[in-house]
Structures are given as C-alpha cells and as structure tokens.
Design a protein around this motif. Structure first.
Motif, PDB file in Angstrom:
ATOM      1  N   HIS A 175       5.180   1.724   2.535  1.00 50.82           N
ATOM      2  CA  HIS A 175       3.984   2.134   1.793  1.00 50.82           C
ATOM      3  C   HIS A 175       3.638   3.598   2.044  1.00 50.82           C
ATOM      4  O   HIS A 175       3.368   4.353   1.110  1.00 50.82           O
ATOM      5  N   SER A 179       2.682  -3.310   2.565  1.00 52.17           N
ATOM      6  CA  SER A 179       1.247  -3.416   2.286  1.00 52.17           C
ATOM      7  C   SER A 179       0.968  -4.025   0.919  1.00 52.17           C
ATOM      8  O   SER A 179      -0.035  -4.706   0.732  1.00 52.17           O
ATOM      9  N   THR A 222       7.064  -8.060   3.593  1.00 49.69           N
ATOM     10  CA  THR A 222       5.648  -7.949   3.256  1.00 49.69           C
ATOM     11  C   THR A 222       5.024  -9.335   3.263  1.00 49.69           C
ATOM     12  O   THR A 222       5.582 -10.279   2.690  1.00 49.69           O
ATOM     13  N   SER A 264      -1.593   5.254  -2.882  1.00 51.99           N
ATOM     14  CA  SER A 264      -2.307   4.076  -2.410  1.00 51.99           C
ATOM     15  C   SER A 264      -3.676   3.943  -3.084  1.00 51.99           C
ATOM     16  O   SER A 264      -3.768   3.927  -4.311  1.00 51.99           O
TER      17      SER A 264
END
Length: 419
Positions: free
Chosen positions: A394, A362, A337, A191
């Motif tokens: 995610h 995400s 999403t 991330s």
C-alpha cells in the motif's frame, strides 16, 4: 483573530508545501510542457498543529492545560505523546472531535484550535521522482494536506471543515493553473487522499473540473474500503486499545479515533463486498451489510452507529460515481491482505484467526477491481485506465523503485494525453 488564523492555516500551508528534494543534488530545469501537479497524500502525512485557548478546560488532568497561551505545538503525529502514558490522555483529549447535535456537524474540542501543517516525509520518493523529470516546488508542483479527522457529508448535511478544505483546494488548483499558462492540473493522490479528492470533485461543477483539472491519478485507493480496517474497529485489546500507533487512529487512548468524522470511511461497503462473511463468530457472521450491528457489538454507542448509517454510508456508497473525469487508478497487488476475521468463541477481546487474500496489505483486491465497474464501467466516463503493480504494498507503491517508476510513467502519460 484566533478563529481567522484557524481558518487560514490550511490555505497558508497548502500554498507553501516545502519540497526541497533535488535529483542527486542537481537542479533540474522546469519543463514548460508539463501540466502542474497537486499532490494529496494519505492521512498519516497530514500533520496537525494545535494551540490551546482560554476556553480549554482539561478533563483528563489539570496538567493537560500546561500549553494554554503558549502558541502552536505539534498535535499529530506526536510520537512523544503516543509513547508516554502520562501524556497520552491529554493528547487524546485534544485530538478528539465533538459532534454537535444542534449544528449537526463535527468540531474541534472546546478551546482547541487546529491547523494543518504540510509535510513531504512520506511522499519524498514520489516528489524526488517528479522533480527529476522537471517539476519544481511552488512552480508546477504543489501539495494539498488536510485534516484527516474530517470527512465529506451527504447532501443536505453540514460538513464545515471539509467545506474549508474544498474552498482551499479549489483556490490552489486555480492558482496552480494560472501560474502555468492556464494548463489544467493533474491531481495525484495516495490512499485516503483519493477519498478526499473525489469528495472534492463531486462538489465542483463538471464545467469547472474540465477547465481546471486535466486528470485524476489515484494511487492505493479502492472503491469500497477494506477488510483490514475491521481489525481496528474490533480491537483485540478490548476497551483498553493499547498500544496506540499513528497508523491506527482508531486505537488512540480514550477511543479518540471513533470521534472522527472519517473514522468509518474505509470500512467495507455493501456495494463492493456484498453479503460475503467478513467477521465470523459462533453466533453470527457479519457481512458489509451488517456493519451497524458489528459496530454495536464492538462497543460503539447508538449515536455513533446512527452517524455511520446517516453520514458515512451514503457518502462511501456514492463517492466514486462516474463520470468524475479522466482517471487512472494504480494499485498494488500480490500482498497477503486480511479477507476474513474469525472469532471462534465470539470473544472480541481475544486475538482472532485471520484468513488472507490478495491486495496491497490494506486494501482488498475486490475493492480495487470495483473501481473498474464503478468508474470505468460507466458509459459516460471520459477516460479510464486501471493499473496493477505486483508484489508491492500500500505504501511501497510510492517508495519502491520499480513501482514508483510505473507511477511516474502513468503521470507522464496523463500529462501528454490529448483529451
């Protein structure tokens, strides 16, 4: 001494991230054929400690100063403060950043010293899997947490705290390599860790990268932010922004999140999302090109919007420029999403209608695919591989068994590559 400790804390914690997981309680021998790994987690993994000095003058309430002179305490994530309305104003005040117009840079609130505390709680599945194939904490497996509030700045603009992070990570990588027969390290990120890793790599010469870093494995990172972030920027609770949650830093009481240098790093970028309408109202449709106007409509002041234009947009537009180095991007897909947000009557205080598309919950698929063009499409890129893992999220990509197995497989492939 306080300033020195403040600056040393991130490095001290970087060099001692405590991984204690073992494969079924069995110690797996460390393999000498493995390149060392440095992990950069997502922002929620980077826990923060704080202490209040004599310079701290509480504004929210006199009781906010009760910890002055008592040493270090947990600042982020502080679940107790997040759930207690009486503590929340103090928490928000101590967590916020201040932008100094003279220094042209962000700093902690006056009288608040902050240091990074390492944690493995949200990467324990990945850590266990790596230890299961012969990695060992402190020998060939290291962690690099960071203060998620800070972000890189464009060339010519100061970013002192991010520079500390760059220096600390550089030293960690060099030491990890030295401890392992001068093998270059593999950077594995999740991330927001991918954003910080690429920001770090961009600030180091190609010669240093090739000598010290073998491969970058980015998990759950897109090249242009994501539309779901807009639901935090334009909150359905209006100015009250309650209840706050650790996963939504922009919603912390008192608009604390909007003071962070990293606050807008994950917004959709024009380079990826173009002119497609992302936020729809009766009066206007907002595309990624209209982010400044949307921020203004959502209540951000002129200075905040100006900093988005001058500090954030130039960074995110050029962050993933190639060639970075041999790179593998691993993303989850097949999860609904947010792709478009519709305020039919133009009232941002009401719950909007949401149009969903593909992604990991995400990050949108468009942002993931853009990596193939931005990095993989550059003729000078040394090596690039894109992997999509279906039907996971995610965060699930580093916790779900089938996804985790594929991530570790790709890390081993990078380890064994001959380039």
């Amino acid at each position: 001494m306080g300033v020195q400790l403040h600056r040393l804390l991130p490095l001290l914690f970087l060099l001692s991230w405590p991984f204690f997981l073992r494969d079924g309680g069995r110690r797996v021998p460390v393999r000498d054929d493995l390149h060392p790994i440095v992990l950069l987690p997502g922002h929620s993994c980077s826990q923060l400690l704080a202490r209040l000095t004599d310079d701290y003058e509480p504004a929210a309430s006199p009781s906010c100063g009760v910890r002055k002179g008592t040493g270090w305490f947990r600042l982020w994530e502080n679940d107790t403060a997040l759930q207690d309305p009486a503590l929340l104003p103090c928490y928000a005040e101590q967590l916020k950043l201040v932008f100094d117009p003279v220094a042209r840079d962000y700093r902690d609130a006056k009288g608040v010293d902050v240091g990074v505390m390492s944690t493995n709680s949200c990467m324990k599945g990945l850590v266990a899997a790596l230890e299961g194939i012969g990695y060992k904490d402190g020998e060939n497996l290291f962690g690099a947490p960071y203060d998620f509030r800070y972000a890189p700045a464009p060339p010519g603009q100061p970013a002192l705290q991010f520079s500390y992070f760059v220096s600390s990570l550089r030293l960690l990588i060099e030491r990890a390599s030295e401890r392992n027969g001068n093998k270059p390290v593999i950077l594995v990120t999740h991330s927001h860790g991918g954003i910080n890793a690429t920001g770090f790599l961009n600030q180091n010469a190609v010669r240093w990268r090739r000598r010290n870093v073998k491969h970058l494995v980015m998990v759950s990172t897109g090249a242009g932010g994501g539309v779901p972030m807009l639901k935090s920027v334009v909150p359905t609770t209006g100015g009250n922004r309650t209840p706050p949650t650790p996963s939504d830093v922009l919603s912390v009481s008192g608009n604390t999140g909007r003071t962070f240098g990293s606050a807008f790093m994950a917004l959709p970028t024009p380079k990826v999302f173009g002119h497609a309408p992302l936020v729809v109202t009766q009066a206007k449709n907002y595309s990624a090109y209209d982010m400044p106007e949307l921020l203004a409509e959502a209540g951000f002041d002129d200075e905040e919007v100006a900093r988005y234009r001058s500090r954030v947009l130039p960074v995110v537009t050029n962050l993933f420029r190639a060639p970075i180095m041999p790179t593998t991007c691993i993303n989850a897909v097949g999860v609904a999403t947010v792709e478009r947000i519709v305020y039919s009557d133009g009232d941002f205080s009401k719950e909007p209608e949401v149009v969903y598309g593909d992604g990991d919950g995400s990050i949108n698929l468009a942002s993931m695919v853009a990596l193939d063009t931005v990095i993989g499409g550059d003729p000078d890129q040394e090596h690039y591989k894109s992997v999509f893992i279906p039907n996971t999220t995610h965060s699930g990509i580093i916790t779900d068994g089938f996804a985790l197995e594929r991530v570790v497989t790709e890390i081993l492939e990078a380890n064994n590559a001959s380039y």
